[in-house]
Design an enzyme around this catalytic site. Sequence first.
Site, mmCIF file in Angstrom:
data_model
loop_
_atom_site.group_PDB
_atom_site.id
_atom_site.type_symbol
_atom_site.label_atom_id
_atom_site.label_comp_id
_atom_site.label_asym_id
_atom_site.label_seq_id
_atom_site.Cartn_x
_atom_site.Cartn_y
_atom_site.Cartn_z
ATOM 1 N N TYR A 28 49.379 6.073 -18.970
ATOM 2 C CA TYR A 28 49.673 5.247 -20.246
ATOM 3 C C TYR A 28 48.998 5.596 -21.304
ATOM 4 O O TYR A 28 47.922 4.892 -21.708
ATOM 5 C CB TYR A 28 49.513 3.772 -19.717
ATOM 6 C CG TYR A 28 50.086 3.164 -18.569
ATOM 7 C CD1 TYR A 28 51.694 3.408 -18.468
ATOM 8 C CD2 TYR A 28 49.492 2.652 -17.373
ATOM 9 C CE1 TYR A 28 52.220 2.644 -17.219
ATOM 10 C CE2 TYR A 28 49.934 2.222 -16.432
ATOM 11 C CZ TYR A 28 51.280 2.134 -16.431
ATOM 12 O OH TYR A 28 52.184 1.682 -15.114
ATOM 13 N N TRP A 34 50.266 -6.211 -24.247
ATOM 14 C CA TRP A 34 49.239 -7.270 -23.628
ATOM 15 C C TRP A 34 47.836 -6.730 -23.156
ATOM 16 O O TRP A 34 47.027 -7.234 -23.249
ATOM 17 C CB TRP A 34 50.094 -8.282 -22.853
ATOM 18 C CG TRP A 34 50.670 -7.762 -21.549
ATOM 19 C CD1 TRP A 34 51.071 -6.477 -21.187
ATOM 20 C CD2 TRP A 34 50.703 -8.560 -20.314
ATOM 21 N NE1 TRP A 34 51.449 -6.688 -19.909
ATOM 22 C CE2 TRP A 34 51.380 -7.731 -19.493
ATOM 23 C CE3 TRP A 34 50.354 -9.916 -19.980
ATOM 24 C CZ2 TRP A 34 51.884 -8.153 -18.101
ATOM 25 C CZ3 TRP A 34 51.104 -10.309 -18.688
ATOM 26 C CH2 TRP A 34 51.525 -9.504 -17.891
ATOM 27 N N TYR A 80 53.797 11.503 -21.045
ATOM 28 C CA TYR A 80 54.350 9.959 -20.837
ATOM 29 C C TYR A 80 55.835 10.344 -21.194
ATOM 30 O O TYR A 80 56.606 10.660 -21.968
ATOM 31 C CB TYR A 80 53.837 8.951 -21.808
ATOM 32 C CG TYR A 80 54.559 7.506 -21.316
ATOM 33 C CD1 TYR A 80 54.078 6.916 -20.340
ATOM 34 C CD2 TYR A 80 55.572 7.124 -22.254
ATOM 35 C CE1 TYR A 80 54.367 5.540 -20.062
ATOM 36 C CE2 TYR A 80 56.084 5.841 -21.824
ATOM 37 C CZ TYR A 80 55.689 4.837 -21.042
ATOM 38 O OH TYR A 80 56.006 4.036 -20.505
ATOM 39 N N GLY A 155 56.384 -7.279 -18.402
ATOM 40 C CA GLY A 155 55.041 -6.730 -17.750
ATOM 41 C C GLY A 155 55.193 -6.670 -16.515
ATOM 42 O O GLY A 155 54.219 -6.147 -15.735
ATOM 43 N N ASP A 157 57.051 -4.906 -13.974
ATOM 44 C CA ASP A 157 58.531 -3.820 -14.231
ATOM 45 C C ASP A 157 59.496 -3.990 -13.033
ATOM 46 O O ASP A 157 60.665 -4.010 -13.340
ATOM 47 C CB ASP A 157 57.745 -2.651 -14.241
ATOM 48 C CG ASP A 157 56.871 -2.347 -15.583
ATOM 49 O OD1 ASP A 157 56.571 -3.346 -15.961
ATOM 50 O OD2 ASP A 157 56.694 -1.131 -15.871
ATOM 51 N N TRP A 338 54.684 -4.227 -8.756
ATOM 52 C CA TRP A 338 54.863 -5.535 -8.822
ATOM 53 C C TRP A 338 55.709 -6.256 -7.775
ATOM 54 O O TRP A 338 55.991 -7.053 -7.946
ATOM 55 C CB TRP A 338 55.585 -5.698 -10.319
ATOM 56 C CG TRP A 338 54.653 -5.609 -11.550
ATOM 57 C CD1 TRP A 338 54.497 -4.256 -12.313
ATOM 58 C CD2 TRP A 338 53.492 -6.637 -12.166
ATOM 59 N NE1 TRP A 338 53.732 -4.467 -13.054
ATOM 60 C CE2 TRP A 338 52.932 -5.589 -13.037
ATOM 61 C CE3 TRP A 338 53.039 -7.679 -11.850
ATOM 62 C CZ2 TRP A 338 52.097 -6.115 -14.046
ATOM 63 C CZ3 TRP A 338 52.038 -8.404 -12.616
ATOM 64 C CH2 TRP A 338 51.441 -7.378 -13.509
ATOM 65 N N GLU A 381 44.210 -0.235 -11.329
ATOM 66 C CA GLU A 381 45.272 -0.690 -12.037
ATOM 67 C C GLU A 381 45.739 -2.032 -11.363
ATOM 68 O O GLU A 381 45.933 -3.146 -11.871
ATOM 69 C CB GLU A 381 46.535 0.131 -12.257
ATOM 70 C CG GLU A 381 47.677 -0.440 -13.042
ATOM 71 C CD GLU A 381 48.841 0.539 -13.021
ATOM 72 O OE1 GLU A 381 48.912 1.718 -12.423
ATOM 73 O OE2 GLU A 381 49.907 0.297 -13.852
HETATM 74 C C1 GLC Z 1 53.168 -1.286 -16.746
HETATM 75 C C2 GLC Z 1 52.815 -2.488 -16.461
HETATM 76 C C3 GLC Z 1 52.916 -3.438 -17.732
HETATM 77 C C4 GLC Z 1 51.668 -2.775 -18.587
HETATM 78 C C5 GLC Z 1 51.849 -1.442 -18.649
HETATM 79 C C6 GLC Z 1 50.574 -0.572 -19.374
HETATM 80 O O1 GLC Z 1 54.227 -1.035 -17.490
HETATM 81 O O2 GLC Z 1 54.214 -2.999 -15.583
HETATM 82 O O3 GLC Z 1 52.556 -4.912 -17.518
HETATM 83 O O4 GLC Z 1 51.511 -3.295 -19.817
HETATM 84 O O5 GLC Z 1 52.137 -0.570 -17.408
HETATM 85 O O6 GLC Z 1 49.779 -0.963 -18.598
#
Ligand code: GLC
Length: 418
Positions: A28, A34, A80, A155, A157, A338, A381
Amino acid sequence: MTDLDATARRILQGNDRGGYTVPTAGLYPYQWNWDSVFAAMGFVTFDTDRAWREVETLLSGQWPNGMVPHILFHKVEPTYFPGPDVWGGVGPVPSSGISQPPIAATFIRYLADLDPSGADRAKAMVGPLTDWHRWFFDWRGEDGAICVSHPWETGRDNSPDWDAPFAAIEPANLDAYYRRDTTHVAEDERPRRWDYDRYLTLVKLGHDCGWDEAHLREVSPFRVADPTMTFTLLRANRDLLALAQRFGAETAEIEGWIAAIEAGSERLWNAEIGAYDTFDMRAGKHSGVISNASFLNWYAGVRPERMLDHFDRIAGLLPYGVPSADPQQPGFEPKRYWRGPVWAMMNWLIALGLRDAGHDGRATALCDTTRSMISTGGFAEYFDPRDASPAGGRDFTWTAATWLAWASPTAKGFPWQA
Ligand code: GLC
């Protein structure tokens, strides 16, 4: 300062790209909405100015319609997918076209309490936060229940919550694509190809109409009222109201949103299972899934007596909670993102709510298991709820931040009482 505190600080500093923090390098490599707010809460434990800057950079990506995107692509990283060209965001900074749970107002209020010298910075955020909250209310509100137009917006996913609405979507006109996530993390800890086809179908739909919310509200096959959105926005409005009062801003509109979302949150109550879950607006159905977001009613300040039975039942089944899916439901997979793993920052939000609702014993117990989970598994994570083994990305910003601000034995503990 403990050794783990020092490691957590190093992780934040290592993920700092100057004004914003990536969740983790490689997997990421951009600014996530968030995640950034949690990062700020980690930074404030040792660098107050850097904490404020994190949220200022986030708000600098706000679209003219008020939306604050879920990803800001400050500089392009080939590691990414899907990147800025796939999204085609229309804001001042290259971005995705959807938002994420609005926890910012809540933690900006906390930041302002911790650092009174930042009052002017907090004051300058009241207008942008109000515009963002209005965007949710105007475009995503269904009688006060707040909907998402993409699972990534919640969030969470690949929660089992999306299985039914996704089964009704036939992926169409997708170009061939190459996933990057599975080059960083084992495939069985990530969403399936089946999910990705549908994620990208929805992204294409938004991209092709220039993220026209009025159009999407009409035509998108995916419109689901969600507990993460509804409960975090309700809580965020309470905290925004406190900030607006403090700085002499308008309050009537915010008070109206609070009343409406309090009423709308009832739509997420599934009496059949005695729990909050998602409600698919297109199919007119509850998902029947108990996720970790089902326990955010306390954080939102609604119905403190609800969800306790499920909380205690699940706590009795696994050494590490709160799992992202109920282990007694069929969608549970303890390592797959998730669909079962535990997320430290969700535990923080749930525990904040438990404490505010007067369930202090459960709040403290959740803090204790989160501390032991991170001590066992490191700053991953997410974690396997059976043994706290680490999963997903490593050296993860929000796990480090949650440690520093809440789970560490040296943390200040719970922030202000709501
Ligand atoms: C994934 C998670 C999301 C988060 C992102 C970066 O997409 O599901 O909640 O914000 O990664 O960590």
